[in-house]
Design a protein around this motif. Sequence first.
Motif, PDB file in Angstrom:
ATOM      1  N   ASP A  76      14.854   0.391  13.105  1.00 54.19           N
ATOM      2  CA  ASP A  76      13.773  -0.106  12.258  1.00 54.19           C
ATOM      3  C   ASP A  76      14.372  -0.950  11.135  1.00 54.19           C
ATOM      4  OD1 ASP A  76      11.548  -0.611  10.761  1.00 54.19           O
ATOM      5  OD2 ASP A  76      11.012   1.486  10.431  1.00 54.19           O
ATOM      6  N   ASP A  77      14.350  -2.273  11.314  1.00 51.26           N
ATOM      7  CA  ASP A  77      14.942  -3.153  10.300  1.00 51.26           C
ATOM      8  C   ASP A  77      13.983  -3.459   9.152  1.00 51.26           C
ATOM      9  OD1 ASP A  77      13.209  -4.817  11.635  1.00 51.26           O
ATOM     10  OD2 ASP A  77      14.651  -6.424  11.959  1.00 51.26           O
ATOM     11  N   THR A  78      12.797  -2.837   9.158  1.00 50.50           N
ATOM     12  CA  THR A  78      11.861  -3.025   8.050  1.00 50.50           C
ATOM     13  C   THR A  78      12.046  -1.967   6.968  1.00 50.50           C
ATOM     14  OG1 THR A  78      10.114  -1.665   9.034  1.00 50.50           O
ATOM     15  CG2 THR A  78      10.138  -4.000   9.629  1.00 50.50           C
ATOM     16  N   LEU A  79      12.803  -0.931   7.263  1.00 49.86           N
ATOM     17  CA  LEU A  79      12.971   0.210   6.362  1.00 49.86           C
ATOM     18  C   LEU A  79      14.013  -0.080   5.287  1.00 49.86           C
ATOM     19  CD1 LEU A  79      11.917   3.092   6.000  1.00 49.86           C
ATOM     20  CD2 LEU A  79      13.788   3.874   7.444  1.00 49.86           C
ATOM     21  N   GLU A  80      13.640   0.197   4.036  1.00 47.05           N
ATOM     22  CA  GLU A  80      14.530  -0.028   2.894  1.00 47.05           C
ATOM     23  C   GLU A  80      14.395   1.138   1.926  1.00 47.05           C
ATOM     24  OE1 GLU A  80      13.980  -3.825   1.001  1.00 47.05           O
ATOM     25  OE2 GLU A  80      13.796  -4.872   2.908  1.00 47.05           O
ATOM     26  N   PRO A  81      15.388   1.319   1.051  1.00 45.10           N
ATOM     27  CA  PRO A  81      15.256   2.367   0.035  1.00 45.10           C
ATOM     28  C   PRO A  81      14.102   2.046  -0.927  1.00 45.10           C
ATOM     29  CG  PRO A  81      17.456   1.374  -0.022  1.00 45.10           C
ATOM     30  CD  PRO A  81      16.650   0.617   0.972  1.00 45.10           C
ATOM     31  N   LEU A  82      13.480   3.060  -1.452  1.00 43.48           N
ATOM     32  CA  LEU A  82      12.373   2.897  -2.387  1.00 43.48           C
ATOM     33  C   LEU A  82      12.893   2.363  -3.722  1.00 43.48           C
ATOM     34  CD1 LEU A  82       9.308   3.472  -2.821  1.00 43.48           C
ATOM     35  CD2 LEU A  82      10.020   5.639  -3.852  1.00 43.48           C
ATOM     36  N   PRO A  83      12.455   1.155  -4.117  1.00 42.80           N
ATOM     37  CA  PRO A  83      12.877   0.611  -5.410  1.00 42.80           C
ATOM     38  C   PRO A  83      11.880   1.003  -6.500  1.00 42.80           C
ATOM     39  CG  PRO A  83      11.689  -1.064  -4.206  1.00 42.80           C
ATOM     40  CD  PRO A  83      11.713   0.176  -3.329  1.00 42.80           C
TER      41      PRO A  83
ATOM     42  N   SER B  72      12.983   8.647   1.152  1.00 47.12           N
ATOM     43  CA  SER B  72      14.000   9.460   1.842  1.00 47.12           C
ATOM     44  C   SER B  72      15.080   8.613   2.514  1.00 47.12           C
ATOM     45  CB  SER B  72      13.333  10.355   2.891  1.00 47.12           C
ATOM     46  OG  SER B  72      12.668   9.569   3.853  1.00 47.12           O
ATOM     47  N   TYR B  73      14.995   7.288   2.426  1.00 42.87           N
ATOM     48  CA  TYR B  73      15.990   6.424   3.069  1.00 42.87           C
ATOM     49  C   TYR B  73      17.284   6.393   2.265  1.00 42.87           C
ATOM     50  CZ  TYR B  73      18.291   2.281   4.940  1.00 42.87           C
ATOM     51  OH  TYR B  73      19.205   1.423   5.498  1.00 42.87           O
ATOM     52  N   THR B  74      18.390   6.535   2.957  1.00 40.01           N
ATOM     53  CA  THR B  74      19.702   6.354   2.321  1.00 40.01           C
ATOM     54  C   THR B  74      20.508   5.374   3.164  1.00 40.01           C
ATOM     55  OG1 THR B  74      20.554   8.303   3.475  1.00 40.01           O
ATOM     56  CG2 THR B  74      19.806   8.626   1.211  1.00 40.01           C
ATOM     57  N   ALA B  75      21.102   4.430   2.513  1.00 35.33           N
ATOM     58  CA  ALA B  75      21.912   3.429   3.208  1.00 35.33           C
ATOM     59  C   ALA B  75      23.224   4.067   3.662  1.00 35.33           C
ATOM     60  CB  ALA B  75      22.195   2.258   2.275  1.00 35.33           C
ATOM     61  N   PRO B  76      23.750   3.639   4.819  1.00 37.32           N
ATOM     62  CA  PRO B  76      25.026   4.189   5.293  1.00 37.32           C
ATOM     63  C   PRO B  76      26.153   3.833   4.323  1.00 37.32           C
ATOM     64  CG  PRO B  76      24.128   2.570   6.855  1.00 37.32           C
ATOM     65  CD  PRO B  76      23.177   2.675   5.728  1.00 37.32           C
ATOM     66  N   ASP B  77      27.077   4.785   4.157  1.00 41.31           N
ATOM     67  CA  ASP B  77      28.208   4.576   3.249  1.00 41.31           C
ATOM     68  C   ASP B  77      29.386   3.867   3.911  1.00 41.31           C
ATOM     69  OD1 ASP B  77      26.920   5.791   1.141  1.00 41.31           O
ATOM     70  OD2 ASP B  77      27.759   7.771   1.546  1.00 41.31           O
TER      71      ASP B  77
ATOM     72  N   ARG C 124       0.828  -1.203   0.000  1.00 41.46           N
ATOM     73  CA  ARG C 124       0.000   0.000   0.000  1.00 41.46           C
ATOM     74  C   ARG C 124       0.861   1.252   0.000  1.00 41.46           C
ATOM     75  NH1 ARG C 124      -1.931  -2.077   4.994  1.00 41.46           N
ATOM     76  NH2 ARG C 124      -3.884  -2.218   3.898  1.00 41.46           N
ATOM     77  N   PRO C 125       0.344   2.311  -0.636  1.00 43.49           N
ATOM     78  CA  PRO C 125       1.052   3.587  -0.618  1.00 43.49           C
ATOM     79  C   PRO C 125       0.947   4.218   0.775  1.00 43.49           C
ATOM     80  CG  PRO C 125      -1.026   3.791  -1.810  1.00 43.49           C
ATOM     81  CD  PRO C 125      -0.881   2.350  -1.438  1.00 43.49           C
ATOM     82  N   VAL C 126       2.016   4.890   1.175  1.00 39.71           N
ATOM     83  CA  VAL C 126       2.055   5.599   2.452  1.00 39.71           C
ATOM     84  C   VAL C 126       2.590   7.000   2.157  1.00 39.71           C
ATOM     85  CG1 VAL C 126       3.063   5.681   4.766  1.00 39.71           C
ATOM     86  CG2 VAL C 126       2.504   3.475   3.732  1.00 39.71           C
ATOM     87  N   GLY C 127       1.795   8.004   2.451  1.00 37.51           N
ATOM     88  CA  GLY C 127       2.221   9.370   2.154  1.00 37.51           C
ATOM     89  C   GLY C 127       2.300   9.603   0.657  1.00 37.51           C
ATOM     90  N   ARG C 128       3.216  10.489   0.275  1.00 39.31           N
ATOM     91  CA  ARG C 128       3.330  10.838  -1.151  1.00 39.31           C
ATOM     92  C   ARG C 128       4.131   9.834  -1.961  1.00 39.31           C
ATOM     93  NH1 ARG C 128       3.935  17.038  -2.340  1.00 39.31           N
ATOM     94  NH2 ARG C 128       2.098  16.630  -3.587  1.00 39.31           N
TER      95      ARG C 128
END
Length: 188
Positions: free
Chosen positions: A110-117, A96-101, A53-57
């Motif tokens: 929050d281990d459920t959070l991933e970058p938007l594919p 808005s998620y960015t993986a650590p460099d 499901r979509p969440v926010g914009r």
Amino acid sequence: MQEPSKTVLRLTALPARRPTEFTLEPDQAARRKLARELELTELSKLRFSGTLRPVGRNDWQLDGTLGATVEQPCGVTLAPVRTRIDETVRRRYSDSYTAPDETEAEVPEDDTLEPLPETVDLNAVMAEALTLAVPAFPRAPGAELGAQVFAPEGVEPLTEEKVKPFAALADLKKKLGNGDDTGNGGAA
């Protein structure tokens, strides 16, 4: 023109105001292939269902349930061990998620959070969730890893009891043998 996959969902093609439901029940050939990849003896049942499901914009959330019956060898006896798996699966895809460099970074809370594919591969999410849910060290009922004690002839074997931190103190107290439990060595 190639028909779009029912298991790889392009997020921009999904409805932006309502959830998209899905159900995957791989056939026997697909289950066998996945069982080989996960080094399972058998994967007799596998079902993954839920919603995306979509969440926010711009963000999306996947909520699902994974059900499976797996068989794998016991880590002690190699006897077959059947396990029923029922897991809740959640993935949040954030724009808005960015993986650590850094090569070494803290694991986020929050281990459920991933970058938007661009696309969500439901088969890949299912396989990952199953991989994480399969017992790492299955045990058959009654299977125990017995203690093995080895030592050269004439040497007292080193047991787990002797390795414990306070075992040496207990031995010392026995050697002193004064029977005083006050800790002052019998001094008045």
